[in-house]
Design an enzyme around this catalytic site. Structure first.
Site, short mmCIF file in Angstrom:
data_model
loop_
_atom_site.label_atom_id
_atom_site.label_comp_id
_atom_site.label_asym_id
_atom_site.label_seq_id
_atom_site.Cartn_x
_atom_site.Cartn_y
_atom_site.Cartn_z
N TYR A 16 -15.64 4.10 -8.58
CA TYR A 16 -14.60 4.22 -9.60
C TYR A 16 -15.20 3.90 -10.97
O TYR A 16 -15.73 2.81 -11.19
CB TYR A 16 -13.45 3.27 -9.33
CG TYR A 16 -12.60 3.63 -8.12
CD1 TYR A 16 -12.80 4.81 -7.41
CD2 TYR A 16 -11.59 2.77 -7.68
CE1 TYR A 16 -12.02 5.12 -6.30
CE2 TYR A 16 -10.80 3.09 -6.58
CZ TYR A 16 -11.03 4.26 -5.90
OH TYR A 16 -10.26 4.57 -4.80
N PRO A 70 0.91 7.32 -3.46
CA PRO A 70 2.24 7.30 -2.82
C PRO A 70 3.31 8.01 -3.62
O PRO A 70 4.39 8.29 -3.09
CB PRO A 70 2.54 5.80 -2.69
CG PRO A 70 1.78 5.18 -3.83
CD PRO A 70 0.50 5.97 -3.92
N LEU A 113 6.19 12.93 -8.00
CA LEU A 113 7.47 12.45 -7.48
C LEU A 113 8.25 11.59 -8.48
O LEU A 113 9.42 11.28 -8.24
CB LEU A 113 7.24 11.65 -6.18
CG LEU A 113 6.89 12.51 -4.96
CD1 LEU A 113 6.34 11.65 -3.83
CD2 LEU A 113 8.11 13.29 -4.48
N GLY A 122 9.18 12.74 -11.18
CA GLY A 122 10.04 13.71 -11.84
C GLY A 122 9.57 14.14 -13.21
O GLY A 122 10.21 14.97 -13.86
N LYS A 123 8.45 13.61 -13.65
CA LYS A 123 7.99 13.89 -15.01
C LYS A 123 7.57 15.35 -15.22
O LYS A 123 7.48 15.81 -16.36
CB LYS A 123 6.83 12.97 -15.39
CG LYS A 123 5.53 13.24 -14.63
CD LYS A 123 4.38 12.40 -15.17
CE LYS A 123 4.55 10.95 -14.84
NZ LYS A 123 3.38 10.14 -15.25
#
Length: 325
Positions: A53, A206, A212, A214-215
């Protein structure tokens, strides 16, 4: 925050984890510090990182923050090894590489051990027993307290988990896999194997890579992952009609519960059978705080059933009883 055991082990972790994928790359030290402090203040303990990372910068940054902001002993520190920046060989599961990578991770993190050390991916070019031996050496040498794997498919997880149950080997505590209402593939073979072997599931992405929340319902915000050149290809697969239908259902449920789509989607995956702790990757402390507020939410059974139905993956033979097909 509620604590859960990771698989069939004595290791207890917060039921939400903090991810550091963008630390040292898109997330600077100031934002990372605010996230870690907010997570710790909320009772979070599990912090997930990896040696690749930010090219190692995420571990280095986390180590600096633990030194001055959050006590090391208050965190369950998880890192991974095995991914390599080589286009011809994406993974290196050789014993030599893995143990050297662990030593480098410990140096960057400024600690003498990690609480959970995971193989980042399956290496088809190295015998699995050799890779797993590195896990055993890490535990026996005190450099890791518990071990697991990441991105292993069903047969790979079943083979690794069964192998580790024999002799004097260290059992696998967890497996980290992408899992959300938009990606339920682990339910086919990975999750049944994990449940049978007592391995806890740590879902990554997740929130369906952010979709998810909604943006993206009415376009792609310029300040979102989908609006960035580096991460747009990561988000794009979840912007199709099927995903749109699921996001609409999540938004409808959120309206009915007077909450947000983020909370509904996160509560759904957090409370799935076999799940120990979803790993949240936030851009800033405000986003993280919004996710952490899901702690008080439990979805009604009828909402869970409706979300299950609208997002149900197609699993037929041989997963279902052949006589019913």
């Amino acid at each position: 925050m509620e604590q859960r055991h990771l698989g069939r082990t004595g290791l207890r972790v917060s039921r939400l984890g903090l991810g550091t994928l963008t630390w040292g790359r898109d997330t600077d030290e100031h934002d990372a510090a605010e996230q870690l402090k907010a997570f710790w203040d909320a009772g979070g303990t599990l912090v997930d990182t990896a040696d690749v990372y930010g090219g190692g910068e995420a571990e280095y940054l986390l180590g600096r923050l633990m030194d001055r902001l959050v006590p090391r002993q208050d965190l369950v520190l998880s890192t991974k090894a095995g991914s390599v920046p080589d286009p011809d060989r994406r993974t290196d599961g050789s014993r030599g590489h893995l143990l050297a990578a662990l030593d480098d991770s410990l140096a960057r993190l400024g600690t003498d051990h990690v609480d959970l050390w995971q193989l980042h991916a399956f290496d088809p070019y190295t015998p699995l027993e050799e890779s797993l031996q590195a896990l055993d050496i890490a535990v026996s040498s005190g450099r890791a307290r518990y071990v697991g794997v990441s991105n292993f498919c069903g047969w790979q997880l079943a083979k690794a988990g069964t192998w580790q149950l024999g002799g004097e080997r260290t059992r696998l505590a967890g497996t980290q896999m992408e899992y959300s209402l938009l990606q339920r593939g682990v339910e086919r073979e990975v999750l049944p194997a994990a449940l049978d072997l007592g391995i806890g599931l740590l879902p990554s992405s997740p929130l369906g890579r952010g979709v998810l929340t909604g943006k993206y319902r009415h376009g792609t915000p310029t300040d979102s992952r989908g609006g960035s050149e580096a991460l747009a290809p990561f988000v794009e697969p979840y912007l199709d009609e099927t995903a749109s239908r699921i996001v609409d259902a999540v938004s409808t449920a959120a309206d009915g519960l007077a909450t947000t789509p983020l909370q509904v989607a996160l509560a759904w995956v957090r409370d799935r059978p076999g799940v120990t702790a979803p790993i949240i990757g936030a851009r800033n402390a405000q986003q993280l705080t919004a996710a952490l507020s899901v702690e008080t939410l439990s979805l009604p059974d009828e909402i869970c059933r409706a979300l299950d139905d609208v997002s149900a993956p197609v699993h037929r033979y041989p997963d279902h009883d052949w006589s019913t097909l």
